[in-house]
Design a protein around this motif. Structure first.
Motif, PDB file in Angstrom:
ATOM      1  N   GLU A  61     -27.590 -31.544  -0.128  1.00 57.86           N
ATOM      2  CA  GLU A  61     -28.080 -31.331   1.237  1.00 57.86           C
ATOM      3  C   GLU A  61     -29.452 -31.942   1.478  1.00 57.86           C
ATOM      4  OE1 GLU A  61     -27.009 -29.309   5.020  1.00 57.86           O
ATOM      5  OE2 GLU A  61     -25.984 -30.157   3.273  1.00 57.86           O
ATOM      6  N   TYR A  62     -30.318 -31.928   0.463  1.00 61.42           N
ATOM      7  CA  TYR A  62     -31.641 -32.504   0.686  1.00 61.42           C
ATOM      8  C   TYR A  62     -31.556 -34.008   0.958  1.00 61.42           C
ATOM      9  CZ  TYR A  62     -31.434 -33.560  -4.400  1.00 61.42           C
ATOM     10  OH  TYR A  62     -31.073 -33.990  -5.660  1.00 61.42           O
ATOM     11  N   VAL A  63     -30.528 -34.672   0.449  1.00 60.39           N
ATOM     12  CA  VAL A  63     -30.326 -36.094   0.736  1.00 60.39           C
ATOM     13  C   VAL A  63     -29.904 -36.272   2.194  1.00 60.39           C
ATOM     14  CG1 VAL A  63     -29.070 -38.179   0.081  1.00 60.39           C
ATOM     15  CG2 VAL A  63     -29.680 -36.486  -1.667  1.00 60.39           C
ATOM     16  N   LYS A  64     -29.034 -35.401   2.670  1.00 61.34           N
ATOM     17  CA  LYS A  64     -28.584 -35.480   4.064  1.00 61.34           C
ATOM     18  C   LYS A  64     -29.755 -35.284   5.020  1.00 61.34           C
ATOM     19  CE  LYS A  64     -24.345 -33.103   2.611  1.00 61.34           C
ATOM     20  NZ  LYS A  64     -23.563 -31.868   2.779  1.00 61.34           N
ATOM     21  N   ILE A  65     -30.628 -34.336   4.685  1.00 57.98           N
ATOM     22  CA  ILE A  65     -31.765 -34.049   5.554  1.00 57.98           C
ATOM     23  C   ILE A  65     -32.686 -35.261   5.665  1.00 57.98           C
ATOM     24  CG2 ILE A  65     -33.929 -32.725   5.636  1.00 57.98           C
ATOM     25  CD1 ILE A  65     -32.330 -30.274   4.915  1.00 57.98           C
ATOM     26  N   ILE A  66     -32.927 -35.925   4.561  1.00 57.79           N
ATOM     27  CA  ILE A  66     -33.782 -37.117   4.581  1.00 57.79           C
ATOM     28  C   ILE A  66     -33.138 -38.224   5.401  1.00 57.79           C
ATOM     29  CG2 ILE A  66     -34.800 -38.937   3.158  1.00 57.79           C
ATOM     30  CD1 ILE A  66     -34.977 -36.809   0.915  1.00 57.79           C
ATOM     31  N   ARG A  67     -31.848 -38.437   5.189  1.00 60.24           N
ATOM     32  CA  ARG A  67     -31.152 -39.510   5.897  1.00 60.24           C
ATOM     33  C   ARG A  67     -31.118 -39.246   7.408  1.00 60.24           C
ATOM     34  NH1 ARG A  67     -26.458 -39.777   3.077  1.00 60.24           N
ATOM     35  NH2 ARG A  67     -25.538 -38.115   4.303  1.00 60.24           N
ATOM     36  N   GLU A  68     -30.816 -38.024   7.799  1.00 62.27           N
ATOM     37  CA  GLU A  68     -30.618 -37.730   9.214  1.00 62.27           C
ATOM     38  C   GLU A  68     -31.924 -37.494   9.972  1.00 62.27           C
ATOM     39  OE1 GLU A  68     -27.731 -38.077  10.533  1.00 62.27           O
ATOM     40  OE2 GLU A  68     -26.678 -38.325   8.630  1.00 62.27           O
ATOM     41  N   ASN A  69     -32.962 -37.000   9.288  1.00 61.84           N
ATOM     42  CA  ASN A  69     -34.175 -36.578   9.999  1.00 61.84           C
ATOM     43  C   ASN A  69     -35.391 -37.473   9.785  1.00 61.84           C
ATOM     44  OD1 ASN A  69     -32.819 -34.436  11.093  1.00 61.84           O
ATOM     45  ND2 ASN A  69     -33.647 -32.907   9.691  1.00 61.84           N
ATOM     46  N   LYS A  70     -35.226 -38.569   9.043  1.00 60.68           N
ATOM     47  CA  LYS A  70     -36.380 -39.410   8.747  1.00 60.68           C
ATOM     48  C   LYS A  70     -37.070 -39.928  10.011  1.00 60.68           C
ATOM     49  CE  LYS A  70     -37.973 -43.299   5.937  1.00 60.68           C
ATOM     50  NZ  LYS A  70     -38.960 -43.727   6.954  1.00 60.68           N
TER      51      LYS A  70
END
Length: 549
Positions: free
Chosen positions: A127-136
């Motif tokens: 999930e932390y990867v998804k957060i970086i990808r989507e919210n950068k």
């Protein structure tokens, strides 16, 4: 599944449990069923399920559906035959949505990780990867709320740290495989019978460093400098539980999978599913909940605890044969998508489930609002939600863990029909709280047996396994049993009964994640109690009688 679980797994030889051992089906020692025993009679904090059955012969014609939001499941397991929910209004495999519920051919449940071609998606990002990808972009533009910004920065810290760890370790494993056999051949110079131990490798290394008089002329294909490197490499493997070449190979595959899928920020997770995970719709997936063999175990274990056949004299005994399991696949190798979690809850509620067991969790939640709304929908329909507290040995009052009935951004509860469950073992001393279990005075409600639990595994096998994933279905099974005999009770009443009727623990225990820090058990959960099905059934009978049947 929490990414921390997968971080630990490769170092445990790819085991999917904290401790497990295979036991023959017809030769199960009595203590393997410790979790069903009674404290008063047998001196362990079991749930006293068999005690209740010994004293109560009343039958019930009621049936209840328990949805398991989980992995794929073994629909053909011998101990679960007759225990699955069947959508009687759906004709299987005819390509038509017969009951018009929006899901074609959903005869036993639904796979929200199913591909358009009828297959299964086995891996997600953490999930932390998804957060970086989507919210950068939002983070860079300073458009995130203070809580979201803090969450993003935490996710970025995790990503940076674990990407470096996994990549470095993977490279060392690749190098290790390359020189493993060469190192062993070189050591043959000192040990012709190939019998050497770690301390002897250390001794050789020290001799070489001191310019030992022996030469390396007879050592095949190497020189002194290379030999030092080889010995050091082999030493490192022996430090890791004396791994064999085959085990190193398995570790490499595991870490390669993590690097190239779980923490690959460019991974197209839904390529073959064909949906957009940032749009909350439900027209995706397929009805095949048992097609990916490598991920059948977890849900089979969970469902077996709840509803394994009590009358077939094989395997284990669930809580009642009147419980029907509705498998809903939302979990694979990686973090569950909030979209799938939310849709799984909606599906379970709309198709008749009264209890939803959620034996998964994660520290981050990118679309937590969708899940909160789904939980509130379940509450409005009188459905009880049971969740595992997690296996990270952390305080989830201060460290977020999802899904949750607690909104960490607002620091407030959102529903009152949610039970979070920690894990205990069969000991009764200060170590009886599982060393891996999450805890929290506010956000863990009670503890239940979750360590060394005898469970169903795929292909008609049985083993012991451990984790809060197994503690949650103890509570789900208890809630289902209460409702079978006392259907006039509400979800909130059943929650209160389960928490109030547990065994109070007035002692200090070792806090999970520490070696010897002692805390009062009451500081680890809201109730200060461990589950007891016998007491819960007795209390439920009294309250139900007062309400009038």
């Amino acid at each position: 599944m929490s990414y921390k679980i997968f971080f630990i797994l490769p170092l445990l030889l790819l085991s999917c449990s904290v401790s497990d051992k295979q036991i023959q089906n017809n030769n199960t020692p009595d203590d393997i069923y410790w979790y069903q025993k009674d404290f008063t009679k047998e001196g362990v904090y079991g749930i006293s399920l068999e005690k209740w059955y010994r004293e109560n012969f009343k039958k019930t014609k009621e049936q209840i559906i328990v949805a398991t939001l989980d992995t794929q499941i073994d629909l053909n397991h011998e101990d679960l035959q007759g225990q699955f929910w069947v959508n009687v209004n759906e004709i299987p495999d005819n390509g038509i949505d017969d009951d018009k519920n929006g899901y074609i051919d959903d005869y036993n449940g639904w796979n929200f990780l199913g591909t358009k071609g009828g297959n299964h998606t086995p891996k997600n990002n953490y999930e932390y990867v998804k957060i970086i990808r989507e919210n950068k972009k939002l983070y860079d533009a300073n458009l995130l709320s203070p809580f979201e910004k803090k969450e993003y920065e935490k996710a970025l810290e995790y990503f940076t740290s674990y990407e470096n760890y996994y990549t470095t370790y993977l490279n060392s494993l690749k190098y290790g495989k390359k020189i493993f056999n060469l190192a062993k051949d070189s050591l043959f110079y000192y040990y012709p019978k190939n019998q050497f131990k770690y301390k002897e490798l250390d001794s050789i290394y020290l001799l070489i460093k001191k310019n030992d008089t022996r030469t390396f002329n007879d050592i095949k294909n190497t020189n002194a400098t290379d030999f030092v490197a080889l010995v050091l490499a082999l030493k490192s493997f022996y430090q890791l539980n004396h791994f064999t070449y085959e085990q190193i190979d398995e570790l490499e595959k595991s870490f390669d999978s993590i690097v190239n899928t779980n923490i690959n920020i460019h991974l197209q997770e839904r390529k073959y599913i064909g949906d957009d995970v940032n749009i909350l719709n439900h027209n995706y997936g397929n009805p095949y909940v048992n097609i990916y063999d490598r991920q059948l175990n977890h849900n089979t274990e969970v469902s077996g605890i709840i509803a394994a056949n009590r009358k077939n004299n094989i395997g284990i005994k669930g809580f009642s044969n009147n419980i029907k399991i509705m498998p809903i696949c939302i979990a694979n190798n990686g973090s569950e998508h909030d979209k799938d979690i939310a849709n799984g809850i909606y599906y379970a509620v709309d198709n008749g489930a009264k209890i939803i067991n959620m034996s998964f969790g994660k520290e981050f939640s990118i679309h937590k609002k969708w899940v909160f709304e789904a939980l509130q929908y379940a509450a409005s329909k009188g459905v009880l939600l049971i969740h595992c507290a997690g296996n990270d040995a952390m305080n989830i009052d201060v460290n977020s863990f999802y899904p949750s009935d607690f909104d960490y951004s607002k620091e407030e509860d959102i529903i009152d029909n949610f039970i979070n469950v920690g894990s205990i073992n069969k000991k009764t001393d200060s170590t009886f709280v599982s060393f891996y279990s999450n805890y929290g005075k506010k956000n863990v409600d009670l503890f239940a047996p979750g360590e060394e639990i005898y469970v169903c595994r795929k292909h008609n096998t049985y083993e012991t396994d451990s984790g809060t994933s197994l503690a949650a279905p103890m509570v789900s099974g208890t809630a289902a049993l209460i409702w079978l005999y006392h259907p006039n009770l509400t979800a909130q009443e059943i929650k209160e009964i389960i928490l109030t009727s547990g065994i109070t623990i007035n002692k200090k225990v070792i806090k999970p994640g520490t070696e010897n820090e002692m805390v009062s058990f009451s500081e680890l959960c809201t109730s200060g109690k461990v589950l007891n099905t016998y007491n819960a059934m007795k209390m439920a009978a009294e309250i139900s009688l007062k309400k009038g049947i």
